[in-house]
Design an enzyme around this catalytic site. Structure first.
Site, PDB file in Angstrom:
ATOM      1  N   ASN A 162       0.852  -1.183   0.000  1.00 50.02           N
ATOM      2  CA  ASN A 162       0.000   0.000   0.000  1.00 50.02           C
ATOM      3  C   ASN A 162       0.889   1.235   0.000  1.00 50.02           C
ATOM      4  O   ASN A 162       2.033   1.176   0.449  1.00 50.02           O
ATOM      5  CB  ASN A 162      -0.884   0.004   1.253  1.00 50.02           C
ATOM      6  CG  ASN A 162      -1.909   1.127   1.254  1.00 50.02           C
ATOM      7  OD1 ASN A 162      -2.386   1.562   0.201  1.00 50.02           O
ATOM      8  ND2 ASN A 162      -2.260   1.609   2.429  1.00 50.02           N
ATOM      9  N   HIS A 208       0.851   5.076   1.556  1.00 48.72           N
ATOM     10  CA  HIS A 208       0.149   5.860   2.581  1.00 48.72           C
ATOM     11  C   HIS A 208       0.744   7.260   2.624  1.00 48.72           C
ATOM     12  O   HIS A 208       1.968   7.407   2.599  1.00 48.72           O
ATOM     13  CB  HIS A 208       0.301   5.169   3.941  1.00 48.72           C
ATOM     14  CG  HIS A 208      -0.417   5.873   5.037  1.00 48.72           C
ATOM     15  ND1 HIS A 208      -1.783   5.883   5.128  1.00 48.72           N
ATOM     16  CD2 HIS A 208       0.046   6.625   6.067  1.00 48.72           C
ATOM     17  CE1 HIS A 208      -2.136   6.601   6.195  1.00 48.72           C
ATOM     18  NE2 HIS A 208      -1.047   7.062   6.780  1.00 48.72           N
ATOM     19  N   SER A 256       4.741   6.822   2.267  1.00 50.91           N
ATOM     20  CA  SER A 256       5.424   5.563   2.556  1.00 50.91           C
ATOM     21  C   SER A 256       4.756   4.424   1.798  1.00 50.91           C
ATOM     22  O   SER A 256       3.529   4.340   1.754  1.00 50.91           O
ATOM     23  CB  SER A 256       5.336   5.231   4.053  1.00 50.91           C
ATOM     24  OG  SER A 256       5.863   6.266   4.848  1.00 50.91           O
ATOM     25  N   ASP A 292      -1.820   0.350   8.586  1.00 51.61           N
ATOM     26  CA  ASP A 292      -0.603   1.064   8.196  1.00 51.61           C
ATOM     27  C   ASP A 292       0.598   0.657   9.041  1.00 51.61           C
ATOM     28  O   ASP A 292       1.471   1.469   9.342  1.00 51.61           O
ATOM     29  CB  ASP A 292      -0.822   2.587   8.271  1.00 51.61           C
ATOM     30  CG  ASP A 292      -1.927   3.050   7.339  1.00 51.61           C
ATOM     31  OD1 ASP A 292      -2.044   2.468   6.236  1.00 51.61           O
ATOM     32  OD2 ASP A 292      -2.663   3.980   7.700  1.00 51.61           O
TER      33      ASP A 292
END
Length: 188
Positions: A107, A109, A136, A145
């Site tokens: 992912n 973020h 990030s 996260d």
């Protein structure tokens, strides 16, 4: 052999577009096998389809989360997806879904993790008086996260920044960071 990437989006998918465009490079270690969304009207689906990328959409309306995730999982597997990239996908994945794809979901973020997990990251960085913000790329785990950070891009916070102006500058860096970090991770 190139890895088959599935990308999950919820909206216009600007990070998805950067991943699709990067996949066209001959030395890119992945090919985009599917772009999927929880919003059939997502602009990113039309963008991907116009470029010949297979798409899948499944609304979550009236569905149990497990049923929705089973449909997304089946579409990803049917497309031969080996790795998933979340790109503006605004739904939390269940622990069961993450476990089925453990170590194969990344992912991006909009903060310098571990700072500012969750939402409103730019406003929170400005309020805290931080000198810089950023983005990030991380491996997705059951913790929000919280997975291993694979790469970061830093952006200075300017004295007159608003959450919107900072977000725009961070997004420009996200587009470069995501494709490069994903490619490096898949090469390792």
């Amino acid at each position: 052999m190139k890895k088959r990437l599935g990308i999950l989006i919820s909206g216009r998918g600007s990070n998805m577009a950067s991943l699709v465009e990067a996949a066209a490079a001959p030395d890119c270690p992945y090919t985009v096998a599917l772009v999927a969304s929880d919003k059939p009207e997502a602009a990113g689906l039309a963008w991907a389809a116009e470029r010949g990328v297979p798409t899948f959409a499944q609304s979550t309306k009236g569905m149990a989360k497990a049923d929705y995730e089973a449909k997304i999982d089946a579409a990803l597997r049917s497309a031969g997806v080996e790795v998933i990239a979340l790109a503006g996908y605004m739904r939390l994945l269940s622990d069961d879904f993450v476990a089925r794809w453990r170590g194969r979901i990344v992912n991006i973020h909009p903060s310098l993790l571990p700072k500012y997990k969750g939402l409103d990251t730019h406003a929170r960085a400005i309020e805290a008086g931080d000198a810089e913000a950023g983005a990030s790329v991380h491996v997705v785990t059951e913790e929000l996260d919280g997975g291993e950070v694979l790469g970061q891009a830093r952006v200075p916070i300017l004295p007159d920044d608003t959450a919107a102006s900072l977000a725009a500058r961070v997004l420009a860096e996200e587009h470069k960071l995501y494709a490069k970090t994903l490619a490096d991770w898949l090469r390792d």
